[in-house]
Design a protein around this motif. Structure first.
Motif, short mmCIF file in Angstrom:
data_model
loop_
_atom_site.label_atom_id
_atom_site.label_comp_id
_atom_site.label_asym_id
_atom_site.label_seq_id
_atom_site.Cartn_x
_atom_site.Cartn_y
_atom_site.Cartn_z
N ARG A 55 0.83 -1.20 0.00
CA ARG A 55 0.00 0.00 0.00
C ARG A 55 0.87 1.25 0.00
O ARG A 55 0.51 2.25 -0.60
CB ARG A 55 -0.92 0.01 1.23
N LYS B 188 -14.21 6.86 -6.66
CA LYS B 188 -13.04 6.45 -5.88
C LYS B 188 -13.11 7.04 -4.46
O LYS B 188 -13.16 8.26 -4.29
CB LYS B 188 -11.76 6.91 -6.57
N GLU C 171 -8.77 3.54 -1.61
CA GLU C 171 -9.31 2.43 -2.39
C GLU C 171 -9.09 2.71 -3.87
O GLU C 171 -8.93 3.85 -4.29
CB GLU C 171 -10.81 2.25 -2.14
N PRO D 34 -6.24 -1.52 -4.91
CA PRO D 34 -6.34 -0.40 -3.97
C PRO D 34 -5.27 0.67 -4.16
O PRO D 34 -5.38 1.75 -3.61
CB PRO D 34 -6.18 -1.08 -2.60
#
Lengths: 116, 112
Positions: A9, B38, B42, A109
């Motif tokens: 991430r 969006k 995410e 993501p």
């Protein structure tokens, strides 16, 4: 339910490092895409692939390469990271359309990369 | 040079009212258009699409309008809800070209 996962991430790298961003999809999609998202510029396509070992340049391929050795996995490589590659990187996948219209793309993501 | 443009970076609307998000494009060869939504942290998720043979497509509270002569599309959300607060991207594609062109996004804030 389509799932697209990205290996990290958040990433912090130093200028000149080689960086690997991994993306995996579990829906047997033929097409896979790498985008970067920057404020005011939206999503810009870096590379895409419509089959294993196949790749096509997008709009901003400079400084990047990709690898697709397996159908479910699409890797983005920054050969020598630079500060202007600090961005949000988004991977997407879609099935190969048999109609005139593109199939919907499903996104992961995102990986937020900071290059120092 | 961006072929798909969203000229409003942000929009604020009261809950229950209509939200109208706009998108302009320059390439007359685009024949399929989509809206993505969006949330922070995410990836974008598909919301609604429209092909160039139509001028309107509706899905629940969401309606997309296409004006080909003006090269303009809009997304209407009625009634707007706080959960609609997100960044909305429009995208366009050309027949047989394997990619989408995205706009820069509009951040919608729906106030309770």
């Amino acid at each position: 339910d389509v799932k697209v996962t990205q290996s990290s991430r958040y990433l912090v790298k130093r200028t000149g490092e080689k960086v690997f961003l991994e993306c995996v999809q579990d829906m047997d999609h033929e097409n896979m895409f790498w985008y970067r998202q920057d404020p005011g510029l939206g999503l810009r396509l870096i590379y895409f692939s419509y089959d294993v070992k196949m790749k096509e340049k997008g709009d901003i391929p400079e400084g990047y390469s990709v690898s697709r050795e397996k159908k479910e996995r699409f890797s983005l490589i920054l050969e020598s990271a630079s500060t202007n590659q600090t961005s949000m990187y988004l991977c997407a996948s879609s099935i190969l359309s048999n109609t005139r219209y593109q199939e919907t793309q499903y996104f992961g993501p995102g990986t937020r990369l900071l290059v120092l | 040079d961006q072929q798909v443009k969203q000229n409003s970076p942000s929009l604020s609307v009261q809950e229950g009212r209509i939200s109208i998000l706009n998108c302009d494009y320059t390439n007359s060869m685009f024949d399929y258009f989509l809206w993505y939504k969006k949330y922070p942290a995410e990836g974008p998720t598909f919301l609604i699409s429209i092909s160039s043979i139509k001028d309107k497509n509706e899905d629940g509270r969401f309606t997309v309008f296409l004006n080909k002569s003006a090269k303009h599309l809009s997304l209407h959300i009625v009634p707007s809800q706080p959960g609609d607060s997100a960044v909305y991207f429009c995208a366009a594609s050309i027949y047989n070209f394997n990619k989408f062109y995205f706009g820069s996004g509009t951040k919608l804030n729906v106030k309770p």
